[in-house]
Design a protein around this motif. Sequence first.
Motif, PDB file in Angstrom:
ATOM      1  N   ALA A   5       0.847  -1.194   0.000  1.00  0.00           N
ATOM      2  CA  ALA A   5       0.000   0.000   0.000  1.00  0.00           C
ATOM      3  C   ALA A   5       0.881   1.242   0.000  1.00  0.00           C
ATOM      4  CB  ALA A   5      -0.902  -0.003   1.225  1.00  0.00           C
ATOM      5  N   LYS A   6       0.453   2.235  -0.740  1.00  0.00           N
ATOM      6  CA  LYS A   6       1.219   3.484  -0.772  1.00  0.00           C
ATOM      7  C   LYS A   6       0.979   4.241   0.524  1.00  0.00           C
ATOM      8  CE  LYS A   6       1.300   4.037  -5.721  1.00  0.00           C
ATOM      9  NZ  LYS A   6       0.997   4.909  -6.853  1.00  0.00           N
ATOM     10  N   VAL A   7       2.059   4.607   1.173  1.00  0.00           N
ATOM     11  CA  VAL A   7       1.985   5.330   2.433  1.00  0.00           C
ATOM     12  C   VAL A   7       2.641   6.687   2.230  1.00  0.00           C
ATOM     13  CG1 VAL A   7       2.663   5.340   4.850  1.00  0.00           C
ATOM     14  CG2 VAL A   7       2.071   3.188   3.736  1.00  0.00           C
ATOM     15  N   ALA A   8       1.919   7.730   2.582  1.00  0.00           N
ATOM     16  CA  ALA A   8       2.467   9.086   2.454  1.00  0.00           C
ATOM     17  C   ALA A   8       3.586   9.268   3.469  1.00  0.00           C
ATOM     18  CB  ALA A   8       1.383  10.122   2.691  1.00  0.00           C
ATOM     19  N   PRO A   9       4.666   9.930   3.076  1.00  0.00           N
ATOM     20  CA  PRO A   9       5.749  10.169   4.030  1.00  0.00           C
ATOM     21  C   PRO A   9       5.276  11.048   5.180  1.00  0.00           C
ATOM     22  CG  PRO A   9       6.100  11.438   2.033  1.00  0.00           C
ATOM     23  CD  PRO A   9       4.912  10.555   1.790  1.00  0.00           C
ATOM     24  N   LEU A  10       5.770  10.768   6.349  1.00  0.00           N
ATOM     25  CA  LEU A  10       5.376  11.540   7.524  1.00  0.00           C
ATOM     26  C   LEU A  10       6.159  12.836   7.587  1.00  0.00           C
ATOM     27  CD1 LEU A  10       5.205   8.700  10.179  1.00  0.00           C
ATOM     28  CD2 LEU A  10       3.325   9.760   8.956  1.00  0.00           C
ATOM     29  N   ARG A  11       5.462  13.895   7.892  1.00  0.00           N
ATOM     30  CA  ARG A  11       6.101  15.196   8.069  1.00  0.00           C
ATOM     31  C   ARG A  11       6.285  15.456   9.551  1.00  0.00           C
ATOM     32  NH1 ARG A  11       1.992  18.209   4.273  1.00  0.00           N
ATOM     33  NH2 ARG A  11       2.913  17.790   2.274  1.00  0.00           N
ATOM     34  N   LYS A  12       7.237  16.281   9.840  1.00  0.00           N
ATOM     35  CA  LYS A  12       7.438  16.701  11.213  1.00  0.00           C
ATOM     36  C   LYS A  12       6.215  17.504  11.650  1.00  0.00           C
ATOM     37  CE  LYS A  12      10.537  19.421  14.053  1.00  0.00           C
ATOM     38  NZ  LYS A  12      11.679  20.315  14.063  1.00  0.00           N
TER      39      LYS A  12
ATOM     40  N   ARG B 207      -3.344  17.680   7.784  1.00  0.00           N
ATOM     41  CA  ARG B 207      -2.751  17.262   6.510  1.00  0.00           C
ATOM     42  C   ARG B 207      -3.412  17.972   5.317  1.00  0.00           C
ATOM     43  NH1 ARG B 207       0.234  12.936   4.647  1.00  0.00           N
ATOM     44  NH2 ARG B 207       0.284  12.089   6.734  1.00  0.00           N
ATOM     45  N   GLU B 208      -4.729  18.065   5.309  1.00  0.00           N
ATOM     46  CA  GLU B 208      -5.409  18.650   4.155  1.00  0.00           C
ATOM     47  C   GLU B 208      -5.261  20.161   4.062  1.00  0.00           C
ATOM     48  OE1 GLU B 208      -8.267  17.939   7.501  1.00  0.00           O
ATOM     49  OE2 GLU B 208      -6.940  16.651   6.379  1.00  0.00           O
ATOM     50  N   HIS B 209      -4.820  20.816   5.128  1.00  0.00           N
ATOM     51  CA  HIS B 209      -4.648  22.274   5.119  1.00  0.00           C
ATOM     52  C   HIS B 209      -3.201  22.676   5.417  1.00  0.00           C
ATOM     53  CE1 HIS B 209      -8.964  22.613   5.018  1.00  0.00           C
ATOM     54  NE2 HIS B 209      -9.054  21.852   6.090  1.00  0.00           N
ATOM     55  N   TYR B 210      -2.268  21.761   5.341  1.00  0.00           N
ATOM     56  CA  TYR B 210      -0.883  21.977   5.745  1.00  0.00           C
ATOM     57  C   TYR B 210      -0.316  23.244   5.137  1.00  0.00           C
ATOM     58  CZ  TYR B 210       3.886  20.911   7.007  1.00  0.00           C
ATOM     59  OH  TYR B 210       5.133  20.969   7.543  1.00  0.00           O
ATOM     60  N   PRO B 211       0.354  24.085   5.872  1.00  0.00           N
ATOM     61  CA  PRO B 211       0.803  24.001   7.257  1.00  0.00           C
ATOM     62  C   PRO B 211      -0.201  24.559   8.255  1.00  0.00           C
ATOM     63  CG  PRO B 211       1.781  25.931   6.299  1.00  0.00           C
ATOM     64  CD  PRO B 211       0.942  25.264   5.215  1.00  0.00           C
ATOM     65  N   PHE B 212      -1.429  24.815   7.814  1.00  0.00           N
ATOM     66  CA  PHE B 212      -2.448  25.381   8.699  1.00  0.00           C
ATOM     67  C   PHE B 212      -3.294  24.269   9.313  1.00  0.00           C
ATOM     68  CE2 PHE B 212      -1.515  28.310   5.238  1.00  0.00           C
ATOM     69  CZ  PHE B 212      -0.985  29.363   5.963  1.00  0.00           C
ATOM     70  N   CYS B 213      -4.092  24.640  10.314  1.00  0.00           N
ATOM     71  CA  CYS B 213      -4.950  23.645  10.975  1.00  0.00           C
ATOM     72  C   CYS B 213      -6.327  23.584  10.342  1.00  0.00           C
ATOM     73  CB  CYS B 213      -5.070  23.953  12.467  1.00  0.00           C
ATOM     74  SG  CYS B 213      -5.973  25.482  12.790  1.00  0.00           S
ATOM     75  N   SER B 214      -6.742  24.643   9.664  1.00  0.00           N
ATOM     76  CA  SER B 214      -8.086  24.686   9.090  1.00  0.00           C
ATOM     77  C   SER B 214      -8.106  25.634   7.897  1.00  0.00           C
ATOM     78  CB  SER B 214      -9.090  25.169  10.134  1.00  0.00           C
ATOM     79  OG  SER B 214      -8.811  26.510  10.481  1.00  0.00           O
ATOM     80  N   ASN B 215      -9.210  25.580   7.182  1.00  0.00           N
ATOM     81  CA  ASN B 215      -9.381  26.483   6.048  1.00  0.00           C
ATOM     82  C   ASN B 215      -9.486  27.929   6.528  1.00  0.00           C
ATOM     83  OD1 ASN B 215      -9.535  26.751   3.270  1.00  0.00           O
ATOM     84  ND2 ASN B 215     -11.754  26.918   3.318  1.00  0.00           N
TER      85      ASN B 215
END
Length: 69
Positions: A10-17, A30-38
């Motif tokens: 399975a493809k696993v996304a690399p983990l970010r700090k 993850r979906e708004h990186y580097p922010f917490c929300s839209n």
Amino acid sequence: MTDETPKPAAKVAPLRKAVPCPICKRPSAREHYPFCSNRCRDVDLNRWLSGSYAIPVADDEAKAEDDET
């Protein structure tokens, strides 16, 4: 008899700090990186568009003196 053919990994996304949101300091999403929300993403964009963020520029005094003479 069982089928023992290897399955593709399975493809696993690399983990970010883990980095806190630059606006509110909550953990980033993850979906708004580097922010917490839209919302925080929009706050940052508004700051850029309104000119709140600016890169400081220092005039070179020696160059200015040479231009005057």
